[in-house]
Design a protein around this motif. Structure first.
Motif, PDB file in Angstrom:
ATOM      1  N   LEU A   1     -14.903  36.870   0.478  1.00 26.62           N
ATOM      2  CA  LEU A   1     -15.855  36.534   1.531  1.00 26.62           C
ATOM      3  C   LEU A   1     -15.207  35.915   2.766  1.00 26.62           C
ATOM      4  CD1 LEU A   1     -18.650  35.016  -0.752  1.00 26.62           C
ATOM      5  CD2 LEU A   1     -18.656  37.251   0.362  1.00 26.62           C
ATOM      6  N   GLU A   2     -13.890  36.032   2.888  1.00 28.52           N
ATOM      7  CA  GLU A   2     -13.252  35.498   4.090  1.00 28.52           C
ATOM      8  C   GLU A   2     -13.803  36.215   5.315  1.00 28.52           C
ATOM      9  OE1 GLU A   2     -11.742  37.235   1.619  1.00 28.52           O
ATOM     10  OE2 GLU A   2      -9.667  36.580   1.370  1.00 28.52           O
ATOM     11  N   GLY A   3     -14.039  35.461   6.377  1.00 25.29           N
ATOM     12  CA  GLY A   3     -14.501  36.050   7.624  1.00 25.29           C
ATOM     13  C   GLY A   3     -15.982  36.349   7.663  1.00 25.29           C
ATOM     14  N   THR A   4     -16.730  35.974   6.621  1.00 26.99           N
ATOM     15  CA  THR A   4     -18.181  36.168   6.627  1.00 26.99           C
ATOM     16  C   THR A   4     -18.861  34.835   6.929  1.00 26.99           C
ATOM     17  OG1 THR A   4     -18.586  35.637   4.292  1.00 26.99           O
ATOM     18  CG2 THR A   4     -17.835  37.870   4.789  1.00 26.99           C
ATOM     19  N   ALA A   5     -20.181  34.864   6.994  1.00 30.83           N
ATOM     20  CA  ALA A   5     -20.942  33.636   7.231  1.00 30.83           C
ATOM     21  C   ALA A   5     -21.221  32.876   5.939  1.00 30.83           C
ATOM     22  CB  ALA A   5     -22.253  33.973   7.932  1.00 30.83           C
ATOM     23  N   SER A   6     -20.588  33.286   4.842  1.00 32.94           N
ATOM     24  CA  SER A   6     -20.781  32.617   3.559  1.00 32.94           C
ATOM     25  C   SER A   6     -20.215  31.202   3.603  1.00 32.94           C
ATOM     26  CB  SER A   6     -20.115  33.411   2.442  1.00 32.94           C
ATOM     27  OG  SER A   6     -20.619  34.724   2.395  1.00 32.94           O
ATOM     28  N   GLU A   7     -20.731  30.347   2.726  1.00 33.99           N
ATOM     29  CA  GLU A   7     -20.337  28.934   2.738  1.00 33.99           C
ATOM     30  C   GLU A   7     -20.021  28.451   1.331  1.00 33.99           C
ATOM     31  OE1 GLU A   7     -22.324  24.564   3.765  1.00 33.99           O
ATOM     32  OE2 GLU A   7     -23.456  26.417   4.082  1.00 33.99           O
ATOM     33  N   ALA A   8     -18.806  27.924   1.148  1.00 32.30           N
ATOM     34  CA  ALA A   8     -18.437  27.261  -0.104  1.00 32.30           C
ATOM     35  C   ALA A   8     -18.809  25.785   0.032  1.00 32.30           C
ATOM     36  CB  ALA A   8     -16.947  27.415  -0.380  1.00 32.30           C
TER      37      ALA A   8
ATOM     38  N   ALA B   1       0.836  -1.204   0.000  1.00 33.13           N
ATOM     39  CA  ALA B   1       0.000   0.000   0.000  1.00 33.13           C
ATOM     40  C   ALA B   1       0.869   1.252   0.000  1.00 33.13           C
ATOM     41  CB  ALA B   1      -0.909   0.010   1.223  1.00 33.13           C
ATOM     42  N   VAL B   2       0.538   2.183  -0.896  1.00 31.43           N
ATOM     43  CA  VAL B   2       1.267   3.450  -0.978  1.00 31.43           C
ATOM     44  C   VAL B   2       0.273   4.583  -0.755  1.00 31.43           C
ATOM     45  CG1 VAL B   2       2.661   4.950  -2.437  1.00 31.43           C
ATOM     46  CG2 VAL B   2       2.915   2.466  -2.605  1.00 31.43           C
ATOM     47  N   ALA B   3       0.596   5.496   0.114  1.00 29.71           N
ATOM     48  CA  ALA B   3      -0.302   6.613   0.418  1.00 29.71           C
ATOM     49  C   ALA B   3      -0.156   7.715  -0.618  1.00 29.71           C
ATOM     50  CB  ALA B   3       0.002   7.159   1.802  1.00 29.71           C
ATOM     51  N   GLN B   4      -1.271   8.245  -1.087  1.00 30.36           N
ATOM     52  CA  GLN B   4      -1.270   9.394  -1.994  1.00 30.36           C
ATOM     53  C   GLN B   4      -1.917  10.568  -1.270  1.00 30.36           C
ATOM     54  OE1 GLN B   4      -3.560   8.983  -5.549  1.00 30.36           O
ATOM     55  NE2 GLN B   4      -2.835  10.902  -6.429  1.00 30.36           N
ATOM     56  N   GLU B   5      -1.207  11.686  -1.181  1.00 30.47           N
ATOM     57  CA  GLU B   5      -1.726  12.856  -0.489  1.00 30.47           C
ATOM     58  C   GLU B   5      -2.886  13.455  -1.282  1.00 30.47           C
ATOM     59  OE1 GLU B   5      -0.914  13.962   2.441  1.00 30.47           O
ATOM     60  OE2 GLU B   5       0.616  12.424   2.715  1.00 30.47           O
ATOM     61  N   ILE B   6      -3.836  14.033  -0.562  1.00 29.76           N
ATOM     62  CA  ILE B   6      -4.978  14.682  -1.198  1.00 29.76           C
ATOM     63  C   ILE B   6      -5.037  16.147  -0.768  1.00 29.76           C
ATOM     64  CG2 ILE B   6      -6.296  12.527  -1.244  1.00 29.76           C
ATOM     65  CD1 ILE B   6      -7.994  13.759   1.080  1.00 29.76           C
ATOM     66  N   THR B   7      -5.818  16.925  -1.531  1.00 26.71           N
ATOM     67  CA  THR B   7      -6.087  18.316  -1.160  1.00 26.71           C
ATOM     68  C   THR B   7      -7.286  18.338  -0.221  1.00 26.71           C
ATOM     69  OG1 THR B   7      -5.283  19.143  -3.292  1.00 26.71           O
ATOM     70  CG2 THR B   7      -6.733  20.604  -2.019  1.00 26.71           C
ATOM     71  N   PRO B   8      -7.127  18.822   0.996  1.00 25.00           N
ATOM     72  CA  PRO B   8      -8.265  18.853   1.925  1.00 25.00           C
ATOM     73  C   PRO B   8      -9.411  19.690   1.360  1.00 25.00           C
ATOM     74  CG  PRO B   8      -6.203  19.289   3.070  1.00 25.00           C
ATOM     75  CD  PRO B   8      -5.896  19.345   1.611  1.00 25.00           C
ATOM     76  N   PRO B   9     -10.640  19.201   1.438  1.00 19.11           N
ATOM     77  CA  PRO B   9     -11.787  20.009   0.975  1.00 19.11           C
ATOM     78  C   PRO B   9     -11.828  21.396   1.618  1.00 19.11           C
ATOM     79  CG  PRO B   9     -12.481  17.757   1.352  1.00 19.11           C
ATOM     80  CD  PRO B   9     -11.067  17.849   1.850  1.00 19.11           C
ATOM     81  N   ALA B  10     -11.352  21.501   2.861  1.00 18.74           N
ATOM     82  CA  ALA B  10     -11.360  22.811   3.532  1.00 18.74           C
ATOM     83  C   ALA B  10     -10.481  23.821   2.800  1.00 18.74           C
ATOM     84  CB  ALA B  10     -10.899  22.656   4.980  1.00 18.74           C
ATOM     85  N   ASP B  11      -9.376  23.357   2.203  1.00 17.97           N
ATOM     86  CA  ASP B  11      -8.501  24.260   1.456  1.00 17.97           C
ATOM     87  C   ASP B  11      -9.199  24.765   0.203  1.00 17.97           C
ATOM     88  OD1 ASP B  11      -6.681  23.683   3.394  1.00 17.97           O
ATOM     89  OD2 ASP B  11      -5.266  22.615   2.101  1.00 17.97           O
ATOM     90  N   ILE B  12      -9.968  23.900  -0.440  1.00 22.15           N
ATOM     91  CA  ILE B  12     -10.713  24.292  -1.644  1.00 22.15           C
ATOM     92  C   ILE B  12     -11.782  25.314  -1.263  1.00 22.15           C
ATOM     93  CG2 ILE B  12     -12.155  23.458  -3.534  1.00 22.15           C
ATOM     94  CD1 ILE B  12     -10.762  20.725  -3.204  1.00 22.15           C
ATOM     95  N   GLU B  13     -12.465  25.069  -0.149  1.00 26.57           N
ATOM     96  CA  GLU B  13     -13.495  26.006   0.320  1.00 26.57           C
ATOM     97  C   GLU B  13     -12.897  27.373   0.605  1.00 26.57           C
ATOM     98  OE1 GLU B  13     -14.930  23.940   3.692  1.00 26.57           O
ATOM     99  OE2 GLU B  13     -16.212  22.579   2.549  1.00 26.57           O
ATOM    100  N   ALA B  14     -11.736  27.377   1.279  1.00 26.48           N
ATOM    101  CA  ALA B  14     -11.097  28.650   1.631  1.00 26.48           C
ATOM    102  C   ALA B  14     -10.688  29.416   0.380  1.00 26.48           C
ATOM    103  CB  ALA B  14      -9.884  28.392   2.521  1.00 26.48           C
ATOM    104  N   ALA B  15     -10.179  28.713  -0.623  1.00 27.88           N
ATOM    105  CA  ALA B  15      -9.767  29.371  -1.859  1.00 27.88           C
ATOM    106  C   ALA B  15     -10.972  29.969  -2.574  1.00 27.88           C
ATOM    107  CB  ALA B  15      -9.056  28.368  -2.772  1.00 27.88           C
ATOM    108  N   ALA B  16     -12.106  29.251  -2.565  1.00 28.48           N
ATOM    109  CA  ALA B  16     -13.315  29.750  -3.222  1.00 28.48           C
ATOM    110  C   ALA B  16     -13.836  31.005  -2.541  1.00 28.48           C
ATOM    111  CB  ALA B  16     -14.384  28.662  -3.243  1.00 28.48           C
ATOM    112  N   LEU B  17     -13.866  31.012  -1.207  1.00 25.04           N
ATOM    113  CA  LEU B  17     -14.351  32.184  -0.474  1.00 25.04           C
ATOM    114  C   LEU B  17     -13.433  33.387  -0.695  1.00 25.04           C
ATOM    115  CD1 LEU B  17     -15.450  30.531   2.895  1.00 25.04           C
ATOM    116  CD2 LEU B  17     -16.930  31.379   1.062  1.00 25.04           C
ATOM    117  N   ALA B  18     -12.122  33.136  -0.723  1.00 22.15           N
ATOM    118  CA  ALA B  18     -11.170  34.225  -0.926  1.00 22.15           C
ATOM    119  C   ALA B  18     -11.351  34.858  -2.305  1.00 22.15           C
ATOM    120  CB  ALA B  18      -9.747  33.713  -0.753  1.00 22.15           C
ATOM    121  N   ALA B  19     -11.683  34.050  -3.312  1.00 26.51           N
ATOM    122  CA  ALA B  19     -11.852  34.575  -4.669  1.00 26.51           C
ATOM    123  C   ALA B  19     -13.004  35.556  -4.753  1.00 26.51           C
ATOM    124  CB  ALA B  19     -12.058  33.421  -5.648  1.00 26.51           C
ATOM    125  N   LEU B  20     -13.993  35.405  -3.875  1.00 26.53           N
ATOM    126  CA  LEU B  20     -15.146  36.316  -3.867  1.00 26.53           C
ATOM    127  C   LEU B  20     -15.048  37.371  -2.768  1.00 26.53           C
ATOM    128  CD1 LEU B  20     -18.094  33.804  -4.495  1.00 26.53           C
ATOM    129  CD2 LEU B  20     -17.078  35.406  -6.115  1.00 26.53           C
TER     130      LEU B  20
END
Length: 210
Positions: A31-38, A10-29
């Motif tokens: 919306l960091e620090g708001t109650a918005s949800e990606a 078995a070999v482990a493959q690293e993944i991108t945490p969904p939280a990182d994707i959410e943070a990037a999406a909010l930053a693009a709009l």
């Protein structure tokens, strides 16, 4: 992380945490620090990215998030926008054409959805303005709800002003509709009975449009 078989082990493959994707999406709009949800599926397993995630808005509520590695990946992330702002709120019903007084207004923290705070009236500039339509108590005041000066009503007498070649002519008229200052309105020239369109430029003053 994902587990892949390589050479019987078995070999482990690293993944991108969904939280990182959410943070990037909010930053693009912005919306960091708001109650918005990606909205990213928490079961999503995308390969880890060796470079910072690239995110760009594709609409007011959609962001493309991408990993620019080779081969990389890209997904579209929907965003539920929720902003808060200090807005002017009416404390009583106000009829169209009625002037707003200091007692009619309170300042409240309200959710304003996808709108920006700039779409709403500055609480300090509300008093003395005129309601352009009937407004309910508790309503947050947007820019189109108010106008400076008296609201022109159907049947109101007006002064028609026509300017051409440096010559100004003033004639009596009668409004055929309702208008806030700056709006266009149909007016009847009470002398000739001719109907023209003009812009309300002052209290009861309509400038004929050419």
């Amino acid at each position: 992380m994902l587990l892949l078989l390589a050479g019987g082990r078995a070999v482990a493959q690293e993944i991108t945490p969904p939280a990182d994707i959410e943070a990037a999406a909010l930053a693009a709009l912005g919306l960091e620090g708001t109650a918005s949800e990606a909205r990213v599926d928490q079961a999503l397993r995308l390969a880890a990215c060796s470079t910072p995630l690239a995110a760009s808005a594709t609409g007011p509520r959609t962001v493309q998030v991408a990993c620019n590695d080779a081969p990389g990946w890209r997904i579209y992330v929907p965003v539920r926008v929720s902003r808060q702002a200090q807005v002017a709120v009416l404390t009583r019903p106000v009829a169209a054409g009625e002037a707003i007084t200091a007692a009619d207004v309170a300042v409240r923290q309200r959710g304003i959805g996808a709108a920006s705070p700039g779409d709403w009236v500055d609480p300090e500039q509300v008093v003395g303005q005129t309601a352009t339509r009937a407004l309910a108590p508790g309503a947050a005041l947007a820019g189109g709800d108010l106008a400076e000066g008296r609201l022109l009503q159907r049947g109101d007498p007006v002064v028609l002003v026509s300017r051409e070649g440096g010559i100004e002519v003033r004639m009596p008229g009668r409004s055929l509709g309702r208008a806030a200052p700056g709006d266009t309105v149909a007016v009847e020239n009470t002398g000739s009975r001719r109907i023209v369109r003009g812009r309300l430029v002052g209290d009861g003053v309509v400038e004929v449009m050419r």
